[in-house]
Design a protein around this motif. Structure first.
Motif, PDB file in Angstrom:
ATOM      1  N   TYR A 266      34.677  40.189  44.722  1.00  0.00           N
ATOM      2  CA  TYR A 266      34.879  40.483  46.135  1.00  0.00           C
ATOM      3  C   TYR A 266      36.325  40.201  46.513  1.00  0.00           C
ATOM      4  CZ  TYR A 266      29.884  39.385  45.843  1.00  0.00           C
ATOM      5  OH  TYR A 266      28.576  39.322  45.457  1.00  0.00           O
TER       6      TYR A 266
ATOM      7  N   ARG B  66      38.749  51.082  46.928  1.00  0.00           N
ATOM      8  CA  ARG B  66      37.961  50.351  45.936  1.00  0.00           C
ATOM      9  C   ARG B  66      37.860  51.112  44.616  1.00  0.00           C
ATOM     10  NH1 ARG B  66      32.372  48.557  47.727  1.00  0.00           N
ATOM     11  NH2 ARG B  66      32.209  50.603  48.742  1.00  0.00           N
TER      12      ARG B  66
ATOM     13  N   ILE C 105      40.709  50.226  42.440  1.00  0.00           N
ATOM     14  CA  ILE C 105      40.583  48.878  41.879  1.00  0.00           C
ATOM     15  C   ILE C 105      39.585  48.881  40.726  1.00  0.00           C
ATOM     16  CG2 ILE C 105      40.019  46.476  42.365  1.00  0.00           C
ATOM     17  CD1 ILE C 105      42.573  47.523  43.743  1.00  0.00           C
TER      18      ILE C 105
ATOM     19  N   LEU D   3      40.793  37.231  45.428  1.00  0.00           N
ATOM     20  CA  LEU D   3      39.692  37.911  44.766  1.00  0.00           C
ATOM     21  C   LEU D   3      38.922  36.903  43.937  1.00  0.00           C
ATOM     22  CD1 LEU D   3      39.918  41.363  43.026  1.00  0.00           C
ATOM     23  CD2 LEU D   3      38.688  39.505  41.940  1.00  0.00           C
TER      24      LEU D   3
ATOM     25  N   LEU E  77      33.757  44.600  45.396  1.00  0.00           N
ATOM     26  CA  LEU E  77      34.645  45.495  44.663  1.00  0.00           C
ATOM     27  C   LEU E  77      33.985  46.127  43.442  1.00  0.00           C
ATOM     28  CD1 LEU E  77      37.933  43.404  44.809  1.00  0.00           C
ATOM     29  CD2 LEU E  77      37.382  45.447  46.148  1.00  0.00           C
TER      30      LEU E  77
END
Length: 580
Positions: free
Chosen positions: A329, A354, A357, A477, A547
């Motif tokens: 996250y 996202r 990522i 994160l 994520l």
């Protein structure tokens, strides 16, 4: 027991001493550096061209398992298992600051009374709980547990109802000085007392809690919960073997580097552990890979393609790959000055691509998954709904407009300002993981167009606990691994305004009341449905965004049994060893 906090990658991130490297280490380090540069180059190109184009993802993440499951009788007697580890700051798993490595350490020298199968079925361990009866009387649930008459803590204290009672009292929130992590479900227990005798524990609830088993997968020695000071401090950088119980006990512990040795417990009453020893060596992640390549470890995890290539090339290695009940996250600290503004938090999250990522983390792993839509359930679980997509959109243009309307004006250098404050945020980057650095670079690039300056702040992974518990961050994160399948019970963990485990700190009393109401729903189907509805309200506070999960990838020495990708499964310590 609860969601377990971990720095990404899920395992092995620590700034620790390095063990001796073989003569080829310098060449290996060059390969790692090349891999990092290649990843960063990919990110730069992706950020320059906008959202990353990727192949269509499957509708659900993988729920595959791969851990060489073997019955106790198929495991050799003897042997040593050598694994990487890290420094544990808070080793009490019922404490709000305990993280995933702490849970794993605990598992090897304390009671594992309830576990779960890979698909989430409850499994009672008869060495602790020889019989369990669950009933409902007058709308209230009563659980009666018959405790194995031989069950005893290592200091000679009988394991009886007092252990479960002490665990409940420390965790139910009645005394705020106990810094407990999972208060709401324990608060629904009205009493824990003796039944026919002290070896029978009776747990009485207000209403019905179908996920009650998650509360007593393990338990504390009554001395560990005698008072708040002991509960909060006894396991700080420390282990308590005398308060433990199980097939193994700690015979050596170096809190400074994270080295731990587990050996067979001579006071254990059940089936003896198959291993002679389990040796945990505190290492940073790259040192762990080098140690595995040099034959000095029997187990390693991989979270990136370069790491997978490195471990796959080791002779005698078996790569095990499956799904993962893990999720990372991006957390925003709602208590920091700039992020206290919901408009700013919303703008930040709406500017995060996202998919880009995810492409960083999954590049080269031959694995795809959908974007996660919930912090409660995984896409392979019954009742899952994509709540994120209904609340948090990827909309940088909308983010710009919202910031404009809120008075955040773009300065000459492109950074927004308001009331003399510049919209500059810090990104706390733990450890030396190349993918973590790559993701930090991507987040920075993604926020530039909306006028937010994000600056990476490298921080030793050993400072993780103090940074998180003290909420000393703007953005960072991290992730959680689910220790049980009951996602609906974690609403308070992520969205409760008074929860010690709500890392963003975002929440409201009104939402707290709705969270409590969900915990009181007896029907599992109705509870999950309502939990999804309440989660959408929680996500709208913009404290974080899920994520990705990614696969679980393990490199293990051939013949190692009951180790690998297990989803919710937890093979008991005595069954881990070398296959006959």
């Amino acid at each position: 027991m609860f969601k377990l906090l971990a720095t990404p990658p899920e395992r092995g991130l620590s700034e620790r001493r390095r063990i001796r490297m073989a003569s080829g280490a310098s060449q290996q380090q060059r390969k790692v550096a090349a891999g990092v540069l290649g990843t960063l180059a990919l990110i730069a190109a992706a950020c320059a061209s906008g959202p990353t184009s990727v192949a269509p993802a499957p509708s659900t993440a993988s729920a595959a398992v791969d851990f060489n499951p073997q019955p106790y009788e198929n495991i050799k007697d003897g042997g040593i298992l050598r694994v990487p580890g890290s420094v544990i700051e808070q080793g009490n798993p019922f404490h709000a600051d305990a993280n995933l490595p702490a849970h794993r350490l605990w598992f090897w020298y304390n009671a594992d009374a309830i576990t779960y199968s890979p698909t989430g079925e409850v499994q009672y361990n008869p060495d602790y709980f020889s019989d369990v009866q669950v009933g409902v009387v007058g709308g209230n649930q009563k659980v009666t547990i018959r405790i194995n008459p031989k069950a005893t803590f290592n200091d000679g204290t009988p394991i009886d109802y007092r252990a479960l009672e002490a665990t409940w009292r420390a965790s139910n929130g009645s005394n705020k000085d106990f810094f407990a992590g999972d208060i709401v479900p324990y608060s629904r227990i009205t009493s824990v007392h003796a039944g026919q005798d002290d070896k029978e524990a009776v747990i009485e609830f207000t209403g019905v809690d179908t996920a009650w088993s998650a509360l007593f997968t393990t338990f504390l020695h009554p001395k560990a919960a005698a008072d708040p000071a002991t509960f909060n401090q006894a396991y700080l950088g420390n282990v308590q073997p005398d308060w433990g119980a199980g097939p193994y006990t700690v015979t050596r512990y170096d809190a400074k580097v994270g080295d731990i040795t587990f050996e067979r417990n001579t006071k254990w009453w059940g089936k003896k552990g198959k291993l002679d020893k389990r040796i945990v060596v505190g290492l940073d992640y790259q040192a762990s890979i080098n140690a595995f390549r040099n034959g000095e470890l029997d187990y390693i995890t991989a979270s990136a393609a370069d790491q997978l290539r490195q471990i796959s090339a080791v002779p005698g290695t078996e790569v095990r790959k499956g799904g993962s009940p893990f999720q990372s996250y991006l957390f925003l600290n709602s208590k920091s000055p700039l992020l206290a503004d919901l408009v700013v938090r919303k703008a930040v999250l709406e500017s995060i691509d996202r998919r880009q990522i995810v492409s960083i983390y999954l590049q080269g792993l031959d694995y795809q998954e959908p974007l996660p839509g919930s912090a409660l359930l995984y896409s392979f679980q019954h009742g899952y709904q994509d709540n994120v997509s209904q609340v948090i959109k990827f909309d940088p243009e909308g983010a710009k407009k919202d910031l404009d309307d809120a008075g955040w004006k773009v300065g000459a250098d492109g950074i927004r300002e308001k009331d003399g404050k510049r919209l500059e945020l810090g990104y706390t980057l733990f450890g030396d993981d190349p993918l973590g650095k790559a993701a930090a670079g991507a987040f920075t690039k993604q926020l530039e167009p909306i006028g937010v300056k994000l600056t990476a702040k490298p921080t030793a992974a050993s400072d993780f606990d103090s940074v998180v518990s003290g909420r000393k961050f703007d953005v960072f994160l991290s992730g959680n691994r689910s220790a049980d399948p009951f996602g609906a019970r974690y609403l308070d963990t992520f969205y409760g305004s008074t929860s010690n485990q709500n890392l963003s700190g975002a929440g409201t009393p009104e939402l707290d009341a709705k969270i409590k109401a969900v915990s009181e729903i007896a029907d599992p189907e109705a509870q999950i449905e309502k939990a999804n509805e309440v989660e959408r309200e929680g996500l709208a506070l913009c404290g974080f965004v899920p994520l990705h999960s990614g696969p679980s990838i393990y490199g293990v020495s051939q013949g190692l049994a009951n180790v690998g990708a297990t989803i919710f499964g937890t093979p008991l310590p005595e069954t881990v060893g070398w296959q006959k």
